[in-house]
Design an enzyme around this catalytic site. Structure first.
Site, short mmCIF file in Angstrom:
data_model
loop_
_atom_site.label_atom_id
_atom_site.label_comp_id
_atom_site.label_asym_id
_atom_site.label_seq_id
_atom_site.Cartn_x
_atom_site.Cartn_y
_atom_site.Cartn_z
CD GLN A 99 17.56 32.07 41.37
OE1 GLN A 99 16.59 32.75 41.72
NE2 GLN A 99 18.53 31.75 42.20
CB CYS A 142 16.60 34.50 48.19
SG CYS A 142 16.42 32.97 49.10
CB CYS A 167 -1.43 37.01 37.03
SG CYS A 167 -0.24 37.54 38.27
CB CYS A 198 -1.55 40.89 42.08
SG CYS A 198 -0.65 39.36 41.79
CG ASP A 201 21.69 30.15 45.35
OD1 ASP A 201 21.01 30.87 46.10
OD2 ASP A 201 21.43 30.00 44.14
CB CYS A 210 -1.12 43.07 38.85
SG CYS A 210 -1.48 41.32 38.59
CD GLU A 219 19.44 20.82 45.13
OE1 GLU A 219 19.85 21.98 45.19
OE2 GLU A 219 18.34 20.44 45.62
CE1 TYR A 241 21.53 24.62 51.46
CE2 TYR A 241 23.79 25.39 51.38
CZ TYR A 241 22.71 24.95 52.11
OH TYR A 241 22.81 24.82 53.46
C1 LIG Z 1 17.90 29.05 46.22
S1 LIG Z 1 17.99 27.44 45.50
C2 LIG Z 1 19.45 27.61 44.54
C3 LIG Z 1 19.59 26.67 43.38
C4 LIG Z 1 20.66 27.00 42.36
N1 LIG Z 1 21.89 27.48 42.93
C5 LIG Z 1 20.14 27.95 41.30
O1 LIG Z 1 20.61 29.08 41.19
O2 LIG Z 1 19.22 27.56 40.57
C6 LIG Z 1 18.40 26.48 46.88
C7 LIG Z 1 18.62 25.02 46.59
O3 LIG Z 1 19.06 24.38 47.79
C8 LIG Z 1 18.51 23.07 47.85
N2 LIG Z 1 18.56 22.69 49.28
C9 LIG Z 1 17.70 23.03 50.27
N3 LIG Z 1 18.14 22.54 51.44
C10 LIG Z 1 19.30 21.88 51.20
C11 LIG Z 1 20.21 21.18 52.02
N4 LIG Z 1 20.03 21.06 53.33
N5 LIG Z 1 21.30 20.64 51.44
C12 LIG Z 1 21.51 20.76 50.11
N6 LIG Z 1 20.67 21.42 49.28
C13 LIG Z 1 19.56 21.97 49.82
C14 LIG Z 1 17.13 23.26 47.26
O4 LIG Z 1 16.61 22.04 46.79
C15 LIG Z 1 17.40 24.25 46.12
O5 LIG Z 1 17.71 23.59 44.92
#
Ligand SMILES: C[S@@+](CC[C@H](N)C(=O)[O-])C[C@H]1O[C@@H](n2cnc3c(N)ncnc32)[C@H](O)[C@@H]1O
Length: 452
Positions: free
Chosen positions: A283, A408, A175, A93, A381, A86, A333, A312
């Site tokens: 995701q 992650c 891409c 890329c 998460d 790519c 969230e 989260y």
């Molecule tokens: C890695 S994503 C995970 C989302 C979900 N678990 C998924 O699998 O789609 C992290 C999430 O945490 C939220 N986030 C970030 N900082 C935060 C905070 N201080 N308190 C609550 N949520 C938060 C973000 O908006 C996002 O949606």
């Protein structure tokens, strides 16, 4: 090899300066994916360098005992290197910095780096490090890509910032991280902009109009959503679903957004019918998200009847996947649009035992505990930065028997895991899942059991 361990073991010798060009042999890969080389004992982290490569690299940052550099020429590819699949205008890329590594090697590095982060940074031991789940598709897996507008040879281009360059955009035609449909959608917006002769925003001169384009796809539904980001300006109605206007020189893409077409798109994951707003996280690899949630579900080991906190939670995907095997699910969230999506998603899928609250995890966990009572399982998460110490304390106050942590970034999982261990949780199992082939990004699911 961790950056810290390298720095500890190497005495700086010939310190290079910013802008210097050095010919270097890449010895290994650091966390984050850059190549590691030595320049007379001085450690250099090289973007675009893979093990075994000999590269000419330009120093972009020079610190007291290490430097960062970007590859400007591959002088001799490493024995394992495969040709880049790519490229954009001859540039590899930027979204696929590990594409020169055979996929099996990518997986081996991720497995090793995840384990190393936990044992070396977190000083954790005695846990089961399970084999990484390989991706089903090594290319064309992303359901969302953000492109930048720029100018090349007097022509408007829409693509990516060249490696290590905030001021140079290379146009993308195909891409290989995006689907063919996603590529066609991007090219159609670029062709419209060329036809209308609308200038790209120039971040150096702080003038111009077109900034970014995000293309999001429902991989399972075939839906597509485009969002154009511009400076305030008047121009013909753009052929996109959403139009965001950003004032000032910020490089960001979030701002007031007008709806011209589809406001939300739908996607199907783990048998759930999901609706997502553009402001909500989702995701970026739909197929592997399904695998990831499968691992979460396995490590959660629900028997029915448990109370689950999904911290989260984004649009509620993890909690909603677990809901049929739980007594009740409570999602938390920070983005209110995502919480509105989560509530709609519960209803769309006939899930009656899930509730969602929009709050910062820092301040929202205590009220949630008061409202819902103590959970049996907490799923976390967080973003790449992981959990602050304060949020770790809030999680501990939940006194859950089990914690499942979806990370992650193993280098932030490791210190958080150590804090949980120090507070009486045993790290039991860790399984990496490859959500991002051709990149150094590592996703892991870790389970913790309360011992005290
Ligand atoms: C890695 S994503 C995970 C989302 C979900 N678990 C998924 O699998 O789609 C992290 C999430 O945490 C939220 N986030 C970030 N900082 C935060 C905070 N201080 N308190 C609550 N949520 C938060 C973000 O908006 C996002 O949606």
């Amino acid at each position: 090899m961790s950056e810290q361990s390298l720095l500890d073991s190497s005495a700086p010798a010939a310190r290079p300066g910013r802008g210097d060009q050095l010919d270097l042999e890449v010895e290994g890969l650091a966390f984050g994916g850059n190549g590691i080389a030595r320049h007379g004992g001085f450690v250099v982290f090289i973007a675009g360098g893979l093990p075994g490569d000999r590269v000419r690299a330009e120093v972009t940052k020079a610190k007291r005992n290490f430097a960062e550099a970007r590859t400007v020429e591959l002088l001799r590819p490493g024995a394992e290197r495969i040709p880049d699949a790519c490229t954009h205008a001859g540039e590899p890329c930027p979204g696929a910095p590990w594409q020169g590594l055979p996929y099996e090697r990518q997986l081996a590095h991720k497995q090793e780096q995840a384990g190393e982060a936990l044992t070396r940074i977190g000083k954790l031991e005695g846990f089961e490090m399970e084999p990484i789940v390989a991706a089903g598709e090594q290319w064309r897996y992303r359901n969302k890509l953000e492109y930048s507008f720029g100018e090349a040879d007097g022509e408007l281009v829409l693509g990516f910032h060249a490696r290590g360059r905030w001021d140079l955009v290379v146009g993308a035609e195909d891409c290989r991280l995006a689907s063919e449909r996603g590529n066609a959608a991007r090219n159609a917006v670029r062709d419209w902009a060329r036809l209308e002769a609308i200038p790209a925003y120039d971040r150096r001169a702080k003038e111009g109009v077109l900034r970014n384009l995000a293309v999001r796809e429902g991989r399972r539904t075939g839906e597509l959503q485009t969002r154009l980001v511009t400076s305030p300006a008047s121009f013909p109605r753009p052929p996109v679903d959403l139009h965001t206007v950003i004032e000032g020189p910020s490089g960001g893409t979030d701002g007031p957004t007008g709806v011209l077409g589809a406001e939300r798109i739908t996607e199907r994951v783990c048998g759930l019918d999901l609706e997502l707003s553009h402001a909500a996280f989702f995701q970026t690899n739909t197929e592997m998200a399904e695998q990831l949630y499968g691992v979460v579900s396995e490590l959660a080991g629900l028997e029915g009847g448990e109370r689950v906190f999904d911290l989260y939670c984004g649009i509620g995907t993890i909690g909603l996947t677990l809901a049929p095997r739980a007594g009740e699910v409570w999602g938390l969230e920070i983005v209110p649009e995502a919480i509105a999506d989560a509530e709609r998603n519960a209803e769309r899928n006939g899930i009656a035992n899930a509730r969602f609250r929009a709050a910062n995890a820092r301040t929202g966990v205590r009220p949630l505990l008061e409202e819902a009572g103590r959970p049996d399982l907490v799923v976390i998460d967080p973003p790449r930065s992981g959990l602050s110490q304060k949020i770790v304390r809030r999680v501990l106050e939940c006194e859950a028997k089990r914690i499942v942590y979806v990370s992650c970034n193993p280098t932030t999982l490791a210190p958080n895991a150590a804090q949980l261990r120090d507070a009486g949780y045993r790290l039991a199992r860790v399984r990496p899942v490859d959500m991002f082939p051709q990149t150094p990004h590592i996703e892991c699911v870790a389970s913790f059991e309360r011992e005290l």
